[in-house]
Design a protein around this motif. Structure first.
Motif, mmCIF file in Angstrom:
data_model
loop_
_atom_site.group_PDB
_atom_site.id
_atom_site.type_symbol
_atom_site.label_atom_id
_atom_site.label_comp_id
_atom_site.label_asym_id
_atom_site.label_seq_id
_atom_site.Cartn_x
_atom_site.Cartn_y
_atom_site.Cartn_z
ATOM 1 N N HIS A 87 17.207 10.769 -5.027
ATOM 2 C CA HIS A 87 16.583 10.883 -6.343
ATOM 3 C C HIS A 87 17.527 11.672 -7.245
ATOM 4 N N LYS A 165 11.115 8.846 0.367
ATOM 5 C CA LYS A 165 10.973 9.031 -1.077
ATOM 6 C C LYS A 165 10.312 10.378 -1.396
ATOM 7 N N PRO A 167 8.261 11.950 -4.331
ATOM 8 C CA PRO A 167 7.593 11.665 -5.601
ATOM 9 C C PRO A 167 7.397 12.870 -6.514
ATOM 10 N N MET A 186 6.073 6.159 -9.001
ATOM 11 C CA MET A 186 6.338 6.362 -7.575
ATOM 12 C C MET A 186 5.027 6.603 -6.841
ATOM 13 N N PRO A 201 5.908 9.062 2.060
ATOM 14 C CA PRO A 201 6.660 9.903 1.126
ATOM 15 C C PRO A 201 6.706 11.371 1.546
#
Length: 301
Positions: A87, A165, A167, A186, A201
């Protein structure tokens, strides 16, 4: 209005690898004190050698598994672009990585072809199977980096789920007192990706190099509790993130030794019992969480 059911919380840790037996032992002492199962994402290879060669670490892992702790693969050698691109806000934490990306983008992208990613995953998994005699059903890339080809490669190679991921960066950026911000678009809860693999996540990191200041430690505990409450209101599980070097940190020296006085340990020693006392959290491992979510039956969630 009826109370929400308890929300799952998974205590996860990244970056244990060859030579890190003391760090793992210290974390297990913390978790066993509170009866919390730990989920450790372990790097298969580093500059000291391969995981299957570290007998003291493997012995400790086998003991920990008997007490309900879990271990999964964390990349292969673990660097920022090994599995994809992190990210963009992660670059705020390490400007060197951003400079590397800007200066060598072609070389970075070459790492993310299907062929390159399958080879990288197989190299790491080969070591994993030698170390444990079984495959790792889950995978977490270093740095929370990912790309579409990573998910395709993981699915092809038989991994059941991935945790990649991020978020929300609110806790990572130590935004004391601020509202928990989730990135627009997201998903924050477990979901099946179009490549077929399930994504879980990554949640808050509340113990990353926290200053050795009681007020800052308390502020991080509060930030973590508020992040959990935001997930609880969404009816979604929280995957806490930690790193051994963040736990061992004590204000001026990055943790090279398993330091029980580290500020990260102080944060978790206050955070865990606070969540347990609130009667809204259920600490479980990834085996149980994936059993509930990697299914089409919504009653298990």
């Amino acid at each position: 209005m009826s109370e929400l059911p308890k929300s799952p919380v998974v205590w996860t840790n990244d970056d244990i690898s060859v030579g890190d037996e003391p760090h793992l032992r210290r974390q297990l002492e913390l978790l066993d004190t509170y009866g919390v199962p730990g989920v450790f994402f372990v790097i298969p290879s580093n500059r000291l050698g391969d995981l299957d060669e570290d007998e003291p670490l493997l012995s400790l892992i086998e003991e920990a598994k008997k007490r309900g702790h879990e271990f999964y693969q964390h990349g292969y050698k673990h660097f920022a672009f090994e599995c994809g691109v992190p990210h963009l806000d992660m670059f705020l934490l390490d400007k060197k990585a951003r400079t590397l990306f800007d200066a060598n983008r072609d070389a970075v992208e070459a790492l993310h072809t299907m062929e390159a990613l399958v080879e990288m995953l197989e190299n790491g998994h080969r070591i994993w199977r030698k170390a444990f005699g079984e495959s790792s059903e889950g995978f977490r890339p270093g740095w929370g980096s990912y790309c579409g080809n990573l998910y395709k490669a993981l699915h092809i190679l038989g991994y059941k789920w991935v945790s990649s991921k991020i978020p929300s960066m609110t806790t990572y950026l130590q935004a004391y007192g601020q509202a928990i911000h989730f990135y627009e678009g997201m998903k924050t809860g477990p979901h099946q990706l179009q490549q077929g693999i399930w994504e879980f996540p990554i949640g808050p990191e509340i113990a990353w190099r926290v200053p050795n200041d009681p007020q800052k430690i308390d502020a991080m505990v509060d930030l973590g509790v508020r992040h959990f409450q935001a997930m609880h209101e969404r009816g979604e599980p929280t995957l806490l993130l930690s790193h051994y070097h963040g736990l061992d940190y004590h204000g001026d020296v990055d943790g090279n030794e398993a330091d029980p006085t580290g500020t990260g340990y102080a944060v978790h020693a206050a955070f865990i019992p606070r969540l347990q006392a609130g009667n809204q959290a259920e600490f479980i491992g990834m085996k149980e969480l994936s059993r509930r979510y990697c299914t089409t039956d919504p009653t298990l969630h």
